[in-house]
Design an enzyme around this catalytic site. Structure first.
Site, PDB file in Angstrom:
ATOM      1  N   HIS A  50      -7.598  -1.685   5.240  1.00 58.67           N
ATOM      2  CA  HIS A  50      -6.705  -0.710   5.847  1.00 58.67           C
ATOM      3  C   HIS A  50      -7.252   0.680   5.552  1.00 58.67           C
ATOM      4  O   HIS A  50      -8.272   0.837   4.882  1.00 58.67           O
ATOM      5  CB  HIS A  50      -5.284  -0.897   5.291  1.00 58.67           C
ATOM      6  N   HIS A  68       1.179   4.000   2.007  1.00 59.59           N
ATOM      7  CA  HIS A  68       1.593   4.783   3.163  1.00 59.59           C
ATOM      8  C   HIS A  68       3.113   4.959   3.124  1.00 59.59           C
ATOM      9  O   HIS A  68       3.851   4.082   2.668  1.00 59.59           O
ATOM     10  CB  HIS A  68       1.167   4.107   4.455  1.00 59.59           C
ATOM     11  N   HIS A 128       6.176  -6.157  11.206  1.00 61.31           N
ATOM     12  CA  HIS A 128       5.515  -4.841  11.341  1.00 61.31           C
ATOM     13  C   HIS A 128       5.080  -4.613  12.796  1.00 61.31           C
ATOM     14  O   HIS A 128       3.901  -4.489  13.116  1.00 61.31           O
ATOM     15  CB  HIS A 128       4.309  -4.771  10.391  1.00 61.31           C
ATOM     16  N   HIS A 176       0.853  -1.190   0.000  1.00 61.81           N
ATOM     17  CA  HIS A 176       0.000   0.000   0.000  1.00 61.81           C
ATOM     18  C   HIS A 176       0.888   1.239   0.000  1.00 61.81           C
ATOM     19  O   HIS A 176       2.114   1.146   0.125  1.00 61.81           O
ATOM     20  CB  HIS A 176      -0.975  -0.010   1.164  1.00 61.81           C
ATOM     21  N   ASP A 219       5.588   4.810   5.177  1.00 61.35           N
ATOM     22  CA  ASP A 219       6.539   3.871   5.774  1.00 61.35           C
ATOM     23  C   ASP A 219       6.733   2.615   4.926  1.00 61.35           C
ATOM     24  O   ASP A 219       7.545   1.756   5.272  1.00 61.35           O
ATOM     25  CB  ASP A 219       6.113   3.494   7.207  1.00 61.35           C
ATOM     26  N   HIS A 220       6.017   2.536   3.805  1.00 62.94           N
ATOM     27  CA  HIS A 220       6.164   1.395   2.903  1.00 62.94           C
ATOM     28  C   HIS A 220       6.728   1.784   1.532  1.00 62.94           C
ATOM     29  O   HIS A 220       7.063   0.890   0.754  1.00 62.94           O
ATOM     30  CB  HIS A 220       4.819   0.693   2.718  1.00 62.94           C
ATOM     31  N   ASP A 280      -0.388  -4.347   6.068  1.00 65.00           N
ATOM     32  CA  ASP A 280      -1.243  -3.666   7.040  1.00 65.00           C
ATOM     33  C   ASP A 280      -2.716  -3.959   6.778  1.00 65.00           C
ATOM     34  O   ASP A 280      -3.245  -3.697   5.690  1.00 65.00           O
ATOM     35  CB  ASP A 280      -1.008  -2.159   6.966  1.00 65.00           C
TER      36      ASP A 280
END
Length: 311
Positions: A140, A65, A269, A63, A67-68, A211
């Site tokens: 998510h 976000h 995670h 996804h 942090d990915h 996530d």
């Protein structure tokens, strides 16, 4: 197959855990390497482990976000700066193509290899010579996806001793028989290659769940896999917190592994709120539900062939 965990934290980096990324290295398939997510400083993590940028041929983004994905532009540039020429394919949700294009254009980063970005969607499947791939949408705050990777079965080994018993010595015929072909000998006798092969070798099946809250799609991805990598942002008894923030607990991941009859679960995670002693408790809670559970940390590597864990 080897899984190298490069970043195992949730949300923001901490002293113990960088943000999300892991590499899957396939020894039996030319050493090709896949990257799952690419959080900030992923390429720095790669420098500390036996992962080579020029071996990365596929990247899967769960996804969008930060942090990915925040490590992607730098990694793509470094792959080119280091002389990478081989094609790279990225599978990602809608929006990544635009973001990468803008990032590379504004920074005047020029890639010297073919880059293809393929938009993933719910229920997407495809195959290549060695693998079958399945994508399912999870739950998510933004569109988030899980992946199932199925290595295709490999033909059995040629049973040389059987051939030598009937006077067939090593030579070009062996190659044809290994492929399962029927061949005719000089005396007119026919041999069926399939009769001289051991049983096919079942390919490895694995699933990676990023996530998400609990959803039935996870069970479909994880059903019967050899290895399940599942996010575990929260500890047991924090289901309400996990639900509110679209994440999972360690025991929810363990319950999925048990229900789906997987062979090995690795938790990933992990929230930075947990201190080392709490991490041990998190693992114990999960193992009480599903004993074949491990918990990843940055630098953790799992090798499936010998089930050897490197710490």
């Amino acid at each position: 197959m080897r899984v190298q965990f490069l970043g195992t934290g949730a949300g923001i980096p901490s002293k113990q855990r960088n943000v999300s990324s892991l590499a899957i290295q396939w020894y039996q398939h030319g050493g090709q390497t896949w990257l799952i997510d690419c959080g900030e400083a992923t390429q720095h993590q790669i420098l500390q482990h036996p992962v080579k940028l020029n071996k990365i041929n596929q990247i899967f983004i769960t996804h969008l976000h930060g942090d990915h994905i925040y490590g992607l532009p730098g990694l793509l540039g470094s792959r080119s700066f280091q002389g990478g020429k081989s094609p790279l394919r990225i599978y990602a949700p809608k929006g990544l193509q635009e973001w990468i294009n803008v990032s590379l254009q504004i920074s005047e980063t020029h890639l010297h290899y073919p880059l293809e970005i393929i938009e993933i969607y719910e229920g997407m499947t495809w195959s290549d010579d060695s693998f079958h791939y399945v994508v399912r949408q999870l739950e998510h705050g933004v569109p988030s996806f899980g992946f199932r990777f199925e290595e295709k079965s490999q033909s059995g080994a040629l049973q040389v001793h059987k051939l030598q018993q009937i006077g067939i010595q090593p030579g070009p015929l062996y190659q044809q028989l290994k492929k399962g072909k029927r061949i005719q000998l000089e005396d007119g006798t026919w041999l069926n290659g399939a009769d001289y092969l051991s049983d096919p070798v079942q390919g490895l099946h694995m699933a990676v769940i990023g996530d998400t809250r609990f959803t039935s799609a996870i069970h479909e991805l994880a059903d019967g896999v050899d290895l399940l990598i599942h996010e575990a942002t929260f500890r047991a008894e924090q289901e309400e917190l996990a639900q509110n923030f679209f994440h999972s607990t360690s025991t929810q991941a363990a319950a999925i592994a048990k229900l789906a009859n997987v062979k090995q679960l690795i938790l990933n995670h992990i929230s930075s709120r947990y201190q080392p002693d709490e991490i041990e408790q998190l693992l114990a809670e999960a193992q009480a539900v599903f004993p074949q559970t491990l918990i990843a940390h940055d630098g953790f590597a799992f090798e499936w062939d010998q089930k050897r864990i490197q710490k």
